[in-house]
Design a protein around this motif. Structure first.
Motif, PDB file in Angstrom:
ATOM      1  N   ASN A   9       0.842  -1.195   0.000  1.00 56.78           N
ATOM      2  CA  ASN A   9       0.000   0.000   0.000  1.00 56.78           C
ATOM      3  C   ASN A   9       0.882   1.252   0.000  1.00 56.78           C
ATOM      4  O   ASN A   9       2.109   1.165   0.069  1.00 56.78           O
ATOM      5  N   ASP A  10       0.262   2.414  -0.078  1.00 60.27           N
ATOM      6  CA  ASP A  10       1.012   3.669  -0.179  1.00 60.27           C
ATOM      7  C   ASP A  10       1.902   3.925   1.038  1.00 60.27           C
ATOM      8  O   ASP A  10       3.020   4.410   0.898  1.00 60.27           O
ATOM      9  N   ASP A  11       1.412   3.585   2.232  1.00 57.21           N
ATOM     10  CA  ASP A  11       2.202   3.826   3.444  1.00 57.21           C
ATOM     11  C   ASP A  11       3.475   2.987   3.464  1.00 57.21           C
ATOM     12  O   ASP A  11       4.555   3.476   3.792  1.00 57.21           O
ATOM     13  N   GLU A  13       4.923   1.689   0.858  1.00 52.70           N
ATOM     14  CA  GLU A  13       5.777   2.142  -0.239  1.00 52.70           C
ATOM     15  C   GLU A  13       6.687   3.279   0.229  1.00 52.70           C
ATOM     16  O   GLU A  13       7.892   3.283  -0.060  1.00 52.70           O
ATOM     17  N   VAL A  14       6.131   4.215   0.978  1.00 54.94           N
ATOM     18  CA  VAL A  14       6.929   5.330   1.504  1.00 54.94           C
ATOM     19  C   VAL A  14       8.033   4.807   2.415  1.00 54.94           C
ATOM     20  O   VAL A  14       9.193   5.230   2.321  1.00 54.94           O
TER      21      VAL A  14
END
Length: 93
Positions: A9-11, A13-14
């Motif tokens: 997910n985006d979190d 990925e960061v």
């Protein structure tokens, strides 16, 4: 040899990109482990791998293979490898 795919997910990925950036600029050692994204890419370059190196949503640095890394190897190829890091030898997975 094959592509590497990261399924997060985006979190996460960061976090993975931050870990990679910190390893490049030397701001954090990572506890002696290569960043998970480098490990996924390294697995994609192993002899005999087929289709892809996959990083599942639980991805994090491990011993050679990152935890959550999935790969298949063509055992009919004499150059293929079997990696203990892909089996989970550290805690007898």
């Amino acid at each position: 040899n094959v592509p590497a795919y990261v399924l997060v997910n985006d979190d996460l990925e960061v976090l993975l990109l931050d870990e990679l950036k910190q390893s490049i600029d030397g701001s954090k050692s990572g506890g002696g482990f290569l960043p998970a994204l480098k490990q996924v890419a390294n697995v994609a370059a192993l002899p005999g791998i087929v289709k892809a190196s996959l990083a599942m949503p639980d991805v994090h640095s491990g011993y050679g293979f990152c935890i959550g890394n999935v790969a298949a190897f063509d055992m009919d190829n004499p150059e293929s490898v079997v990696s203990p890091g892909g089996v989970g030898f550290d805690i007898n997975c």
